[in-house]
Design a protein around this motif. Sequence first.
Motif, mmCIF file in Angstrom:
data_model
loop_
_atom_site.group_PDB
_atom_site.id
_atom_site.type_symbol
_atom_site.label_atom_id
_atom_site.label_comp_id
_atom_site.label_asym_id
_atom_site.label_seq_id
_atom_site.Cartn_x
_atom_site.Cartn_y
_atom_site.Cartn_z
ATOM 1 N N ILE A 18 -1.214 6.628 4.007
ATOM 2 C CA ILE A 18 -2.168 5.566 3.675
ATOM 3 C C ILE A 18 -3.111 5.237 4.824
ATOM 4 O O ILE A 18 -3.922 4.330 4.709
ATOM 5 C CB ILE A 18 -1.419 4.278 3.269
ATOM 6 N N SER A 29 2.501 1.467 -3.464
ATOM 7 C CA SER A 29 1.480 1.878 -4.441
ATOM 8 C C SER A 29 1.207 3.373 -4.324
ATOM 9 O O SER A 29 1.052 4.076 -5.324
ATOM 10 C CB SER A 29 0.182 1.102 -4.201
ATOM 11 N N GLN A 30 1.146 3.848 -3.079
ATOM 12 C CA GLN A 30 0.905 5.276 -2.848
ATOM 13 C C GLN A 30 2.002 6.113 -3.510
ATOM 14 O O GLN A 30 1.721 7.098 -4.190
ATOM 15 C CB GLN A 30 0.881 5.534 -1.328
ATOM 16 N N ILE A 88 -5.971 10.437 1.675
ATOM 17 C CA ILE A 88 -6.099 10.009 0.270
ATOM 18 C C ILE A 88 -7.537 10.119 -0.243
ATOM 19 O O ILE A 88 -7.739 10.357 -1.424
ATOM 20 C CB ILE A 88 -5.581 8.568 0.053
ATOM 21 N N SER A 123 0.847 -1.197 0.000
ATOM 22 C CA SER A 123 0.000 0.000 0.000
ATOM 23 C C SER A 123 0.884 1.250 0.000
ATOM 24 O O SER A 123 0.573 2.244 -0.670
ATOM 25 C CB SER A 123 -0.962 0.003 1.191
ATOM 26 N N THR A 175 -5.087 2.303 -2.504
ATOM 27 C CA THR A 175 -3.856 2.632 -3.244
ATOM 28 C C THR A 175 -3.397 1.419 -4.062
ATOM 29 O O THR A 175 -2.897 1.568 -5.182
ATOM 30 C CB THR A 175 -2.718 3.037 -2.282
ATOM 31 N N TYR A 183 -6.993 12.311 -3.590
ATOM 32 C CA TYR A 183 -7.092 11.740 -4.943
ATOM 33 C C TYR A 183 -8.372 12.106 -5.689
ATOM 34 O O TYR A 183 -8.345 12.215 -6.924
ATOM 35 C CB TYR A 183 -6.902 10.218 -4.891
ATOM 36 N N ILE A 206 1.503 6.125 -7.251
ATOM 37 C CA ILE A 206 0.385 6.983 -7.699
ATOM 38 C C ILE A 206 0.804 8.455 -7.663
ATOM 39 O O ILE A 206 0.555 9.210 -8.609
ATOM 40 C CB ILE A 206 -0.859 6.758 -6.803
#
Length: 480
Positions: free
Chosen positions: A275, A213-214, A321, A210, A446, A325, A217
Amino acid sequence: MLSKALPADERIRDAITAGAIRHLLREEDPRLRNFQLCNACGSCTPYCTAQINDPGTERDWGYLARKVTAALQAGRCPDIDLSDCVQCYSCETACPRSVSIGGIINAVYEAEHAQPLFRKMLLDRGCLPPPAFLPLYTGRGRFRKFVAKAALRPSPVDARAVDEVRKMLLHPVRASTFSHPGGHVPERPSAPPDRVVHLTSCCAFNYPGSDLSQRAILTSLGIRYETSGMQTCCGGAPHYMGSAGFADRLLLTARNLSVFQDTPGAGDEIAITGICPTCSDSYASTLKLLSGNGNRAAVNEVLGRIGRHVGDPGVFRVANILDLYPLYLDELRRLVETRLSRLRVGVHVSCHYRKMNGSLAVPPGLRDLAAVTGAKVVRSEMEHYCCGGVKNLFDRHLTFPVEGLSRLNQMVYQDFVQQHLDVMVVDCPGCELVYDHMGVPVLHITELLALSLGADPRETVRIQGHLTSLKPALGRIGLL
Ligand code: SF4
Ligand code: SF4
């Protein structure tokens, strides 16, 4: 050792009968500010995890709040098991008067210092190190996954920061030093920031994918992010587990804010992301408290011991997030490489994100972000409820052998099966732990987003570290 540190029922009951409640009533603790407002309307009770997990109380609307607050006012022991409270704070978000039964129970935990182990870890490491999570990795090849994660986990906190934390927390500060500052709500980012502080979350140990992935992104969106080895744990998870006190969490988070404000190049606005909604809530709560001049002076008196100072809280933005996002939905749509249109997903918004927003209503952010990936998002009648809570998960794993699923877990699991879902999508690494442990394939938002942006399921999303296999779901749609 861990099991001895649990807030055992007897100790809490003893604490209450020995006068902890009377003692608390004399405190100016911000958590106790409005408990007299409870009129036993029962609005909170249907969402209270402790109530749902206790079938004997099904029809007794308002029983939890009524019994706890009545006992507090009368200075006697409430006739309920306080250790069943999972610190989800659904009561506070559901209550029309914002009475926080979870906060009152937390104050009782703190009065007794019932679970000091995590606090000791904070003093030794500045964060929750891997062994804090070891009790959750018993059985069925889980220890192997723990070892693999621990081997890859660099120590995230600089030794100088640990030294500062030790000096700062060595002499605990009373919660009554601080007061509730009123209704100030810290601002969220209103426009896309081009630079953010990315928090290192202790709970990312369990789901390193996670965090990776964050970062992927943020990079894809062209948002510069910075991390700092001088950042420590925000104190959130230890606080809700009954270990770090109210003031511990406030001071840890305020110290981190002082680190971020001193970062070279920090602009007029400092957006903080990460996250974990418990971290977001820690920062939001701290900024709210720091908006009171008296609170800020008291915090800076302690920070002064380690040569630190926190300035104007108005320069910070909590960019959780689910708030950050959605500002980039169009960009994300354009960036999607692999539409996940054959994936049926349910979404579960964390209690602590809703606590931060002060609303039980399910905000659209998580649903909108999951939909961006092309996945079919299925609404659930369980979406207003806590997943069962990470504290409950810890408690059951520390009471070896592990008992079956809690009643709320069973309801959540049945809902997953009845809706024919492939995966649950969550915004919280704690919820991720709970679903993963109950045998439900789960992805942090994420991780889902990163998969749709073309991230490698193993290298970046690290699905091999999940306890419940994602292979059936991801294999069926051709991602594996
Ligand atoms: S805590 Fe709030 S919602 Fe719960 S019974 Fe009291 S007033 Fe009603
Ligand atoms: S924090 Fe959660 S479990 Fe505890 S009293 Fe409130 S709703 Fe119930």
